[in-house]
Design a protein around this motif. Sequence first.
Motif, PDB file in Angstrom:
ATOM      1  N   ALA A   1       0.858  -1.195   0.000  1.00 18.47           N
ATOM      2  CA  ALA A   1       0.000   0.000   0.000  1.00 18.47           C
ATOM      3  C   ALA A   1       0.889   1.239   0.000  1.00 18.47           C
ATOM      4  O   ALA A   1       2.116   1.133   0.053  1.00 18.47           O
ATOM      5  N   ASP A   2       0.256   2.419  -0.023  1.00 18.99           N
ATOM      6  CA  ASP A   2       1.065   3.648   0.038  1.00 18.99           C
ATOM      7  C   ASP A   2       1.603   3.867   1.448  1.00 18.99           C
ATOM      8  O   ASP A   2       2.706   4.379   1.629  1.00 18.99           O
ATOM      9  N   ALA A   3       0.768   3.521   2.446  1.00 18.16           N
ATOM     10  CA  ALA A   3       1.205   3.677   3.841  1.00 18.16           C
ATOM     11  C   ALA A   3       0.537   2.590   4.659  1.00 18.16           C
ATOM     12  O   ALA A   3      -0.472   2.014   4.245  1.00 18.16           O
ATOM     13  N   LEU A   4       1.113   2.319   5.830  1.00 19.14           N
ATOM     14  CA  LEU A   4       0.569   1.278   6.708  1.00 19.14           C
ATOM     15  C   LEU A   4       0.083   1.911   8.006  1.00 19.14           C
ATOM     16  O   LEU A   4       0.767   2.749   8.603  1.00 19.14           O
ATOM     17  N   LEU A   5      -1.111   1.480   8.431  1.00 21.90           N
ATOM     18  CA  LEU A   5      -1.729   2.019   9.642  1.00 21.90           C
ATOM     19  C   LEU A   5      -2.016   0.843  10.571  1.00 21.90           C
ATOM     20  O   LEU A   5      -2.681  -0.120  10.180  1.00 21.90           O
ATOM     21  N   VAL A   6      -1.522   0.902  11.814  1.00 21.53           N
ATOM     22  CA  VAL A   6      -1.739  -0.204  12.768  1.00 21.53           C
ATOM     23  C   VAL A   6      -2.837   0.215  13.749  1.00 21.53           C
ATOM     24  O   VAL A   6      -2.707   1.228  14.435  1.00 21.53           O
ATOM     25  N   LEU A   7      -3.921  -0.570  13.804  1.00 19.73           N
ATOM     26  CA  LEU A   7      -5.090  -0.117  14.569  1.00 19.73           C
ATOM     27  C   LEU A   7      -5.522  -1.051  15.703  1.00 19.73           C
ATOM     28  O   LEU A   7      -6.373  -0.698  16.500  1.00 19.73           O
ATOM     29  N   THR A   8      -4.961  -2.254  15.776  1.00 20.82           N
ATOM     30  CA  THR A   8      -5.264  -3.155  16.906  1.00 20.82           C
ATOM     31  C   THR A   8      -3.934  -3.652  17.464  1.00 20.82           C
ATOM     32  O   THR A   8      -2.990  -3.870  16.699  1.00 20.82           O
ATOM     33  N   GLU A   9      -3.890  -3.851  18.799  1.00 17.95           N
ATOM     34  CA  GLU A   9      -2.610  -4.141  19.452  1.00 17.95           C
ATOM     35  C   GLU A   9      -2.242  -5.628  19.427  1.00 17.95           C
ATOM     36  O   GLU A   9      -1.767  -6.170  20.428  1.00 17.95           O
ATOM     37  N   TRP A  10      -2.443  -6.299  18.281  1.00 19.39           N
ATOM     38  CA  TRP A  10      -2.053  -7.711  18.169  1.00 19.39           C
ATOM     39  C   TRP A  10      -0.537  -7.834  18.323  1.00 19.39           C
ATOM     40  O   TRP A  10       0.210  -7.216  17.567  1.00 19.39           O
TER      41      TRP A  10
END
Length: 437
Positions: free
Chosen positions: A369-378
């Motif tokens: 992707a163009d950027a990566l977003l981390v949204l859950t604390e796995w």
Amino acid sequence: MRPVCIVGTGYVGMACMLGLAELGWVVHGYDIVRDRIDRLRRGIPPYREPGLDEILRKHAETGRVRFFDDLEDAARDAMVIVVAVGTPARDDGSADIAGLRAALEALSEVEFAVRPTVAIRSTVPPGTTDQFAALVEQRCDLVYAPEFLREGSAVHDFLHPDRIVVGCTAPDAGLAYARLLQGLERPLIFTSRRNAELIKSCSNAFLALKISFANEIAALCDSLGGESDDVLRGIGYDRRIGGEFLRPGIGFGGPCFEKDVRSIEYVASQRQLDLQLFSATLRVNDAQPRRVLQSLEREMGTLAAATIGVWGLAFKAGTDDVRDSLALRIVDSLARRGARTVVYDPYVHVARLPAASRLTTSALEAANADALLVLTEWPQFAAYDPTEYGPSIRRRIVVDGRNILDPERVTAAGLRYVGVGRESSPCPKRLTAVSAI
Ligand code: UDX
């Protein structure tokens, strides 16, 4: 041995059922949804949680758990009946207790072998148990026994509570419930039913307040160039404060915190009480997903036509639950800004996503992707090697909405790292207070 009956086989009911079976009790599970009972009889739990299938299978074999689609059959011989039905929020913030009323009305029709204790375990507005007592008191004693379980570790939490709270008017009725848990040897608080209800919702409100506090400290750190990991750890080591639930992120989600805080706020407003903290907690939480999106926008310029890889959709790690998940809200906001998203979550394989978004079963594919977003604390996200997923991130931007990745590793892989209240260019390895001593 007379059985215990559980009415409602959702998260709370299942954890209670399997926890009591672990303690040696025979437990009857009843649910108004027949399909759920059919599935449970076939060993399929209603939600995912590490270890849940195994415990369910184990007690199907020991014969300690049995499932019923008829309330009379499930409850007739019980000495204690635990009611764990949903009490969802209405639009105005008040709790919808119609399901609880219906369950108690149904119980009031049962011809019990011996007068049982009925324990309400659903979260309810203060005053509800007293209000509902008249519905059942001809045939049962009504107590309020709150749960403090976290999703993802609900059976474990049931078996390791910090305290056991029982709200009752008749001591014998409270004791009948407490005896179920006597093997746990935890502090036991006998109090009024109203106090027990307040203990439950105000505990959740305080935990939510702690998270909002951590998120505001992180915003302060971002603005001043501070490091919230160190600041919050330094605060949390004070035993009067405690370090748990001081993790900044995208805000708290899930079916409990927002609902419970809104419910107390509603109760207070009905009584014309001018309380400040509850609404402030919610306002901070509402702003938090926007802050994380702004971080991404600052790095990207515009999000229109961009493809954003998203790691994590569940409202927290260890569950497939997306109810009130702020990750979902962020994915929706990205779509409104014209971005496409490719979402990976190790447990979530079905979700209603906006048109320009899709779920994938590969973390690496999401990172393309163009950027990566981390949204859950796995925790596994932190274990992935940034030199492996980094090259596929075209603009080399990683926004870690949960502060779970190691900024140094990510930066060393040639990526730009942005966390929540974390310095973007971390200083070289510091000695921590603990390692220095
Ligand atoms: C919560 C309470 O912990 C539990 O006692 C109650 O019975 C039900 O509600 P749960 O909703 O399962 O449990 O999840 P929890 O682990 O408390 O997390 C709630 C949310 O807060 C999640 O979105 C989580 O990611 C977030 N969170 C938690 C933070 O953002 N920071 C933290 O420090 C802790």
